[in-house]
Structure formats: C-alpha cells, structure tokens
Design an enzyme around this catalytic site. Structure first.
Site, PDB file in Angstrom:
ATOM      1  N   ASN A   7      -2.141  13.256  -9.909  1.00 49.57           N
ATOM      2  CA  ASN A   7      -2.502  12.705  -8.684  1.00 49.57           C
ATOM      3  C   ASN A   7      -2.767  14.026  -7.734  1.00 49.57           C
ATOM      4  O   ASN A   7      -1.448  14.586  -7.233  1.00 49.57           O
ATOM      5  CB  ASN A   7      -1.589  11.837  -8.021  1.00 49.57           C
ATOM      6  CG  ASN A   7      -2.053  11.295  -6.531  1.00 49.57           C
ATOM      7  OD1 ASN A   7      -2.881  11.915  -5.909  1.00 49.57           O
ATOM      8  ND2 ASN A   7      -1.617  10.307  -5.898  1.00 49.57           N
ATOM      9  N   ARG A  91      -5.956  10.428 -10.959  1.00 48.12           N
ATOM     10  CA  ARG A  91      -6.332   9.527  -9.949  1.00 48.12           C
ATOM     11  C   ARG A  91      -7.590  10.342  -9.129  1.00 48.12           C
ATOM     12  O   ARG A  91      -7.373  11.530  -8.536  1.00 48.12           O
ATOM     13  CB  ARG A  91      -5.213   9.564  -8.948  1.00 48.12           C
ATOM     14  CG  ARG A  91      -5.576   8.658  -7.695  1.00 48.12           C
ATOM     15  CD  ARG A  91      -4.604   8.863  -6.359  1.00 48.12           C
ATOM     16  NE  ARG A  91      -5.052   8.096  -5.287  1.00 48.12           N
ATOM     17  CZ  ARG A  91      -4.490   8.317  -3.916  1.00 48.12           C
ATOM     18  NH1 ARG A  91      -3.679   9.203  -3.868  1.00 48.12           N
ATOM     19  NH2 ARG A  91      -4.917   7.426  -2.928  1.00 48.12           N
ATOM     20  N   HIS A 180      -7.006   2.404  -2.261  1.00 46.20           N
ATOM     21  CA  HIS A 180      -5.854   1.704  -2.703  1.00 46.20           C
ATOM     22  C   HIS A 180      -6.171   0.614  -3.908  1.00 46.20           C
ATOM     23  O   HIS A 180      -5.435  -0.236  -4.109  1.00 46.20           O
ATOM     24  CB  HIS A 180      -4.966   0.882  -1.731  1.00 46.20           C
ATOM     25  CG  HIS A 180      -4.373   1.811  -0.616  1.00 46.20           C
ATOM     26  ND1 HIS A 180      -4.043   1.168   0.818  1.00 46.20           N
ATOM     27  CD2 HIS A 180      -3.776   2.789  -0.798  1.00 46.20           C
ATOM     28  CE1 HIS A 180      -3.713   2.341   1.125  1.00 46.20           C
ATOM     29  NE2 HIS A 180      -3.191   3.333   0.435  1.00 46.20           N
ATOM     30  N   ARG A 241      -2.862   7.174  11.107  1.00 41.92           N
ATOM     31  CA  ARG A 241      -4.292   6.870  11.310  1.00 41.92           C
ATOM     32  C   ARG A 241      -4.247   5.878  12.384  1.00 41.92           C
ATOM     33  O   ARG A 241      -3.731   4.716  12.089  1.00 41.92           O
ATOM     34  CB  ARG A 241      -4.898   6.676  10.029  1.00 41.92           C
ATOM     35  CG  ARG A 241      -4.855   7.867   9.008  1.00 41.92           C
ATOM     36  CD  ARG A 241      -5.635   7.456   7.663  1.00 41.92           C
ATOM     37  NE  ARG A 241      -5.166   8.150   6.437  1.00 41.92           N
ATOM     38  CZ  ARG A 241      -4.796   7.732   5.453  1.00 41.92           C
ATOM     39  NH1 ARG A 241      -5.138   6.465   5.155  1.00 41.92           N
ATOM     40  NH2 ARG A 241      -4.594   8.548   4.540  1.00 41.92           N
ATOM     41  N   ARG A 285      10.890   3.774   9.055  1.00 45.45           N
ATOM     42  CA  ARG A 285      12.421   3.627   9.241  1.00 45.45           C
ATOM     43  C   ARG A 285      12.733   3.995  10.539  1.00 45.45           C
ATOM     44  O   ARG A 285      13.865   3.680  11.267  1.00 45.45           O
ATOM     45  CB  ARG A 285      13.167   4.502   8.136  1.00 45.45           C
ATOM     46  CG  ARG A 285      13.028   3.630   6.755  1.00 45.45           C
ATOM     47  CD  ARG A 285      13.282   4.461   5.550  1.00 45.45           C
ATOM     48  NE  ARG A 285      12.328   5.260   5.405  1.00 45.45           N
ATOM     49  CZ  ARG A 285      12.066   6.089   4.321  1.00 45.45           C
ATOM     50  NH1 ARG A 285      12.977   6.016   3.215  1.00 45.45           N
ATOM     51  NH2 ARG A 285      10.998   6.973   4.339  1.00 45.45           N
ATOM     52  N   GLU A 384       0.955   2.445  -9.081  1.00 49.02           N
ATOM     53  CA  GLU A 384      -0.540   2.751  -9.400  1.00 49.02           C
ATOM     54  C   GLU A 384      -0.525   3.851 -10.679  1.00 49.02           C
ATOM     55  O   GLU A 384      -1.578   3.976 -11.469  1.00 49.02           O
ATOM     56  CB  GLU A 384      -0.790   3.748  -8.352  1.00 49.02           C
ATOM     57  CG  GLU A 384      -1.256   2.714  -6.937  1.00 49.02           C
ATOM     58  CD  GLU A 384      -1.275   3.448  -5.665  1.00 49.02           C
ATOM     59  OE1 GLU A 384      -0.107   3.838  -5.006  1.00 49.02           O
ATOM     60  OE2 GLU A 384      -2.295   3.521  -5.205  1.00 49.02           O
TER      61      GLU A 384
END
Ligand code: ADP
Length: 398
Positions: A7, A91, A180, A241, A285, A384
């Site tokens: 990736n 990917r 995704h 975003r 978190r 993935e």
C-alpha cells in the site's frame, strides 16, 4: 503460495507478506518518510523481534528494495529467495469506471490507472510508483491491482450522478465513485457469516469509521450507495476532512479568508473534520478524553460525528427499503464502545437495542445488539490486506 501486499502512499509504504496456505501473515511493516530526511523501515517478522532500519530512501524503488532485503535477511527475514514471492498485490485507490474487479497488472491496466490519476492526484501517482518499482525489482513476479472504488461500481445511476450539468460527467467523469471498497466488501461478507445467513439475502449498512470514514449500503452483497464521492472528501465528518458541506461555503471562505484553490482544498482535507471542530486532535481517543474532561468543542465534534453517521445509516435504510444489520468497523468502529453506543442510540426506530455487556469489546467480531433486536448491530474487524492477497491469489489461480 506467498503474496506480498503493498500500500504505497506519497511518502510511505505499508506491506504484509502472506502465506496463502492458511492465510498466515509472515511479516508486515512500514517504510516512512520516503524521499524526506529521516526515512526508516519498521519490519515485524512473525515470531521474531521487530527490526528498525534508519537508512535514506530516496524513492519508492529504494523502499521496495529495503522491504525485500528485510524479508530475505538471515536474521529477521522470513523467506530465503525472492522466488518465494509468487505475486504482489497493490492497493490502488482510484479505478474510475474502468475497473469493476481487481485486475492482473498489464500495460493497459497501468494506462487506465494513469488516466484515473486526475481523479485521485494524491493517491494514484504513488500507487503507480509502487507498481513500477516492483516491475523494476521483480520483473518476473505477477502483480495485481485491487481498487478502493471497484466494489462501488454496482451503484445505480441515481446514486452516483451529481446534480450538475450532465456534460461534466460525459467530459470529465465527474460522479460519485466511493472508497474503502475492499473494507466494505470484506466486512459485509464476514457479517453475513456471523449472522448465519447468505449475503445474497441481506440488507447491510457497513460503517467504516477510522481516520477516513465512510458508510455503505450493501444490498444482497452489492454496494448500492456510499458516502464518499468523486474523492474521499465527501460524506461523513472525518479525522481531518470536512465531509459534506454546502458547496457555496467554499467560494465564500476563499473570498473571506483570501485562500487559493489549493489552500481551500488543504483546509477541507487536512484542517477540518473532528480536528477542525474540536481544535484538539484528529485522533478520536484524544477527543473522547478531552470531552470527558469537559471540553465543549471536543464534545460538539463527537456529537456532530455520531449524528452524521446516524443520518447516513437512516438514508441507506430508506435506499434499501429496510436493513437487517448495521456493521461497525475500522479504528473507531472496532475499538470505541462509546462511539458504537452513541451512534446506536439513533437506531431505536429500527429496533436496535444495544446489549451493553456485549458492546464492551474491542477488535473482535461480535453481535452487540440484544437477541430481541429487530435490526442487528455488529462489530466486524476489517482486513483490507487479506482481501488484496485473496484477490491476487484468485486471479493467479485463474
Ligand atoms: P486509518 O486506517 O483511516 O488511518 P484507522 O482505521 O486505523 O484509520 O482508525 C484510526 C482512528 O481510530 C483514530 O482516530 C483512532 O483514534 C481511532 N481509535 C483507535 N483505537 C481507539 C479506541 N480504543 N478508542 C477510540 N478510538 C480509537
């Protein structure tokens, strides 16, 4: 059969080497700061000590070479010869309308991925650099491209068209693509197994809630709508975003704040979302902690985030005329019982009742709704890399 999954980002490269005989991860790791000062490789061979190597990586070719060296190393390596890598699965973020499935990489595939670069200028070029680096270093090893977009190519026109002049779709292919896809595909199939019914009989809504976040309506195993669009900026509020906003906001802030197009893009991609609203962090978190400590903006960011997820789920229940199960995955979805509980509070009308004890879990596949819930709620860890490895194997076996 061993498959190396890569990736490639603009300055990073994540990898996993799978032995497909049992789908075992032999090693995984990450190259960071490629082309920048202070580059390093972190290599985690299974059953051996972690290995960190700080060495200049001028290019992705250097990075792939370092990964191969680490995999072959006498001490922390896991294979003896490069011939033990049977394929490389990449990917690739954007496959446009070219790819409805994963594909063995040929010159034509590379050309199509290049054509999609204008749709994903931040993502496709580094993906291509990774492919070319492997071609150079492992010319005989077959390579496979697995696209984030391809799962969503089943969306109907009414879901993917934007209400702008149709010529823009014809000319520039401006439409919703969604991302995704490997994650939504994987967790929907795994959710069906956990529920114990065929995927083809289920209406599922999958919520991939990580740093990037998207929701997908999966009807009988097919994506029929998803929240991300032409780019991964549309939809939910995310770590940094903005997600959906009135398009008129963009020229307005450009004028008021004296921003260029690049500045505005940067603000919406990197400084917005829960980071922008909370002013605390993009990491959930930290925001959960700050909200706990009484920070009102952190609380506002979380509430806005939960509300958006719930609204998309509601709209997709309408799109499919029902929903059998809502599936939570990715960093936040798998790990935060607070986020799952807060979002699920909106689903009373769907007959979702949370079993607090079952929801008290992290990173494992669980049905956390009560047995008498008419719609189920699930946690399903995503994977993935495994999907990329499986697709690569499947294409090679053909
Ligand atoms: P990506 O792959 O998009 O970078 P991940 O799926 O790894 O993102 O998700 C990262 C997000 O998941 C971070 O915002 C992180 O705070 C959140 N996360 C991870 N573990 C927890 C946890 N225990 N509680 C709350 N949020 C968590």
């Amino acid at each position: 059969m061993n498959i190396l999954v890569l990736n490639c980002g603009s300055s990073s490269l994540k990898y996993q080497l799978f032995n497909m005989n049992g789908e075992i991860v032999l090693a995984k790791g990450l190259c960071e700061r490629i082309g920048i000062d202070g580059s390093q490789l972190k290599h985690e061979p299974s059953g051996k000590d972690e290995f960190i190597c700080q060495k200049e990586m001028k290019s992705h070719t250097d990075a792939v070479q370092m990964v191969l060296d680490a995999l072959l190393d006498a001490n922390h390596g896991v294979i003896k010869s490069i011939d033990e890598i049977n394929a490389v699965g990449h990917r690739v973020v954007h496959g446009g309308e070219f790819f409805v499935d994963s594909a063995i990489i040929t010159d034509e595939v590379i050309k199509a991925v290049e054509e999609c670069s204008s749709l994903a200028p931040l993502h496709n070029p580094p993906n291509l650099i990774g492919i070319n680096a492997c071609k150079e270093l492992m010319p005989k090893v077959p390579q496979v491209a697995v696209f984030d977009t391809s799962f969503h190519q089943t969306m109907p026109e009414k879901a993917y068209l934007y209400a702008i002049p149709y010529e823009l779709y014809d000319k520039h292919k401006i439409r919703k693509y969604g991302f995704h896809g490997t994650s939504h595909r994987y967790v929907s199939a795994e959710a069906a197994k956990l529920i114990g019914k065929p995927l083809e009989s289920l209406k599922l809504i999958t919520c991939h809630l990580g740093n990037g976040a998207s929701v997908c309506a999966v009807d009988k195993g097919k994506s029929v709508d998803t929240s991300m669009g032409l780019t991964p900026l549309e939809g939910l509020a995310m770590g940094t975003r903005s997600g959906d906003l009135d398009p008129a906001v963009i020229p307005f802030i450009m004028e008021k704040e004296g921003l260029s197009i690049k500045d505005a893009e940067n603000m919406l991609n990197k400084k917005s979302g829960v980071l922008g609203v909370s002013g605390v962090s993009s990491d959930f978190r930290d925001i959960e902690q700050a909200a706990d400590d009484g920070n009102e903006r952190a609380n506002a960011a979380l509430e806005l985030f939960y509300y958006r997820v719930a609204k998309y789920v509601g709209s997709y229940a309408t799109a499919m005329n029902g929903v059998d199960a809502i599936v939570f995955t990715a960093g936040l979805g798998e790990n935060s019982k607070i986020a799952r509980a807060k979002i699920s509070e909106y689903f009373g009308y769907l007959g979702v009742k949370v079993d607090t004890a079952k929801n008290d879990c992290r990173g494992k596949a669980v049905i956390f709704s009560t047995d008498d819930s008419t719609t189920k709620a699930l946690v399903m860890p995503t994977n993935e890399e495994l999907v990329i490895a499986r697709d690569s194997k499947m294409l090679l076996d053909k």
